[in-house]
Design an enzyme around this catalytic site. Structure first.
Site, PDB file in Angstrom:
ATOM      1  N   ARG A   1       0.858  -1.183   0.000  1.00 16.67           N
ATOM      2  CA  ARG A   1       0.000   0.000   0.000  1.00 16.67           C
ATOM      3  C   ARG A   1       0.898   1.238   0.000  1.00 16.67           C
ATOM      4  O   ARG A   1       1.776   1.376   0.866  1.00 16.67           O
ATOM      5  CB  ARG A   1      -0.885  -0.002   1.255  1.00 16.67           C
ATOM      6  CG  ARG A   1      -1.628   1.312   1.502  1.00 16.67           C
ATOM      7  CD  ARG A   1      -2.795   1.480   0.571  1.00 16.67           C
ATOM      8  NE  ARG A   1      -3.493   2.751   0.786  1.00 16.67           N
ATOM      9  CZ  ARG A   1      -4.345   3.283  -0.076  1.00 16.67           C
ATOM     10  NH1 ARG A   1      -4.615   2.671  -1.213  1.00 16.67           N
ATOM     11  NH2 ARG A   1      -4.946   4.423   0.177  1.00 16.67           N
TER      12      ARG A   1
ATOM     13  N   CYS B   1      -1.740  11.906   5.765  1.00 13.48           N
ATOM     14  CA  CYS B   1      -2.940  12.726   5.936  1.00 13.48           C
ATOM     15  C   CYS B   1      -3.113  12.903   7.435  1.00 13.48           C
ATOM     16  O   CYS B   1      -3.698  12.051   8.105  1.00 13.48           O
ATOM     17  CB  CYS B   1      -4.154  12.034   5.317  1.00 13.48           C
ATOM     18  SG  CYS B   1      -5.706  12.885   5.655  1.00 13.48           S
TER      19      CYS B   1
ATOM     20  N   CYS C   1     -12.329  12.504   4.787  1.00 15.64           N
ATOM     21  CA  CYS C   1     -11.706  11.647   3.787  1.00 15.64           C
ATOM     22  C   CYS C   1     -11.723  10.213   4.300  1.00 15.64           C
ATOM     23  O   CYS C   1     -12.262   9.937   5.362  1.00 15.64           O
ATOM     24  CB  CYS C   1     -10.272  12.112   3.505  1.00 15.64           C
ATOM     25  SG  CYS C   1      -9.247  12.102   4.980  1.00 15.64           S
TER      26      CYS C   1
ATOM     27  N   GLN D   1      -8.491   3.529   5.467  1.00 13.80           N
ATOM     28  CA  GLN D   1      -7.707   2.852   4.418  1.00 13.80           C
ATOM     29  C   GLN D   1      -6.358   2.388   4.966  1.00 13.80           C
ATOM     30  O   GLN D   1      -5.923   1.270   4.698  1.00 13.80           O
ATOM     31  CB  GLN D   1      -7.475   3.794   3.233  1.00 13.80           C
ATOM     32  CG  GLN D   1      -8.710   3.944   2.356  1.00 13.80           C
ATOM     33  CD  GLN D   1      -8.391   4.528   1.002  1.00 13.80           C
ATOM     34  OE1 GLN D   1      -7.411   5.253   0.853  1.00 13.80           O
ATOM     35  NE2 GLN D   1      -9.201   4.230   0.020  1.00 13.80           N
TER      36      GLN D   1
ATOM     37  N   ASP E   1      -3.416  17.299  -7.801  1.00 15.72           N
ATOM     38  CA  ASP E   1      -2.634  16.233  -7.179  1.00 15.72           C
ATOM     39  C   ASP E   1      -1.162  16.508  -7.434  1.00 15.72           C
ATOM     40  O   ASP E   1      -0.720  16.470  -8.577  1.00 15.72           O
ATOM     41  CB  ASP E   1      -3.049  14.879  -7.755  1.00 15.72           C
ATOM     42  CG  ASP E   1      -2.523  13.715  -6.934  1.00 15.72           C
ATOM     43  OD1 ASP E   1      -1.529  13.898  -6.193  1.00 15.72           O
ATOM     44  OD2 ASP E   1      -3.108  12.631  -7.027  1.00 15.72           O
TER      45      ASP E   1
ATOM     46  N   ARG F   1       1.365  14.895  -5.827  1.00 19.34           N
ATOM     47  CA  ARG F   1       2.185  13.830  -5.239  1.00 19.34           C
ATOM     48  C   ARG F   1       3.187  13.280  -6.244  1.00 19.34           C
ATOM     49  O   ARG F   1       2.940  13.278  -7.446  1.00 19.34           O
ATOM     50  CB  ARG F   1       1.284  12.683  -4.745  1.00 19.34           C
ATOM     51  CG  ARG F   1       0.479  13.072  -3.520  1.00 19.34           C
ATOM     52  CD  ARG F   1      -0.482  11.986  -3.120  1.00 19.34           C
ATOM     53  NE  ARG F   1      -1.520  11.790  -4.133  1.00 19.34           N
ATOM     54  CZ  ARG F   1      -2.528  10.947  -3.992  1.00 19.34           C
ATOM     55  NH1 ARG F   1      -2.616  10.206  -2.902  1.00 19.34           N
ATOM     56  NH2 ARG F   1      -3.440  10.832  -4.923  1.00 19.34           N
TER      57      ARG F   1
HETATM   58 ZN   LIG Z   1      -7.182  12.121   4.182  1.00 19.23          ZN
END
Ligand SMILES: [Zn+2]
Length: 229
Positions: free
Chosen positions: A72, A77, A88, A93, A149, A151
């Site tokens: 993963r 966050c 979110c 997750q 985004d 990232r």
């Molecule tokens: Zn988040």
């Protein structure tokens, strides 16, 4: 950007015990990898293997016999991971992925310190303020003059190489991550979808990720949503 391994230790968690590895880039930014069942590979030994050193063939065989690890890639966050934010799905997750990797006994969480899809904590909270006024997650970023985004994933290859991984089963709904890893020489043999942590507060956020940012959430997401309440 180059990444250097710094140190590692055992990390017991409520999901089970991980090895925690710290990496740093030349700007001093830290990234974290949690692993289960993935011993660190001695790069000198790998180089010698390429010269067919018989004494090291055993290590090579043990690497090729193990199952394809479950991986993963999770970007930091703070609000979701540490404060259980309902805006979110990051916290659930992360926890689900940690649990799944422990259950499989072979895998890694790459925890990348790029808060707010790479725009940083302050800008993420500025974007939340715009969302409070009714804009969606994508428009809020664009109104701030920021990318949807920001990232990057260039640290993933060196981090995975540290534990001899070049073939993965990737836990993600984001096809960009699959494409990025593939382009950088990592073989993604399976995409393992993840739909957890859906709630009334983040349903719109998830729908935006699905409809405007290419995330592969189930077509019946809105139905699944109700089942998940
Ligand atoms: Zn988040």
């Amino acid at each position: 950007m180059s990444y250097k391994f710094i140190t590692s230790a055992k990390l017991p968690t409520r999901h089970g015990e991980f090895d925690i590895h710290i990496f740093e880039n030349q700007d001093g930014q830290e990234h974290v990898m949690l692993t289960v069942g993935l011993p660190v590979v001695n790069q000198d030994a790998i180089d010698m293997l390429n010269q067919h050193d018989a004494a090291l063939n055993q290590q090579h065989e043990s690497l090729s016999e193990r199952p394809v690890p479950l991986i993963r890639i999770h970007s930091e966050c703070l609000t979701g991971d540490a404060f259980s934010s309902l805006k979110c799905d990051c916290g659930p997750q992360l926890n689900t992925a940690m649990q799944a990797i422990q259950e499989m006994g072979c895998g890694a969480i790459l925890y990348l310190r790029q808060e707010g899809r790479g725009i940083g904590l302050t800008n993420k909270i500025r974007a939340y303020a715009l969302q409070d006024q009714g804009h969606d997650t994508l428009d809020a970023n664009l109104m701030l003059g920021l990318p949807a985004d920001a990232r990057v994933y260039d640290m993933c290859g060196p981090m995975l190489a540290h534990v001899g991984v070049d073939t993965v089963r990737l836990i993600t709904n984001n096809p960009n991550k699959v494409a990025y890893l593939t382009q950088h020489g990592i073989d993604v043999v399976e995409r393992v979808p993840l739909l957890v942590g859906v709630n009334d507060m983040n349903a719109e956020y998830l729908a935006t990720k699905r409809d405007r940012m290419g995330h592969l959430l189930d077509k019946d997401f809105n139905t699944a949503l109700h089942l998940n309440k």
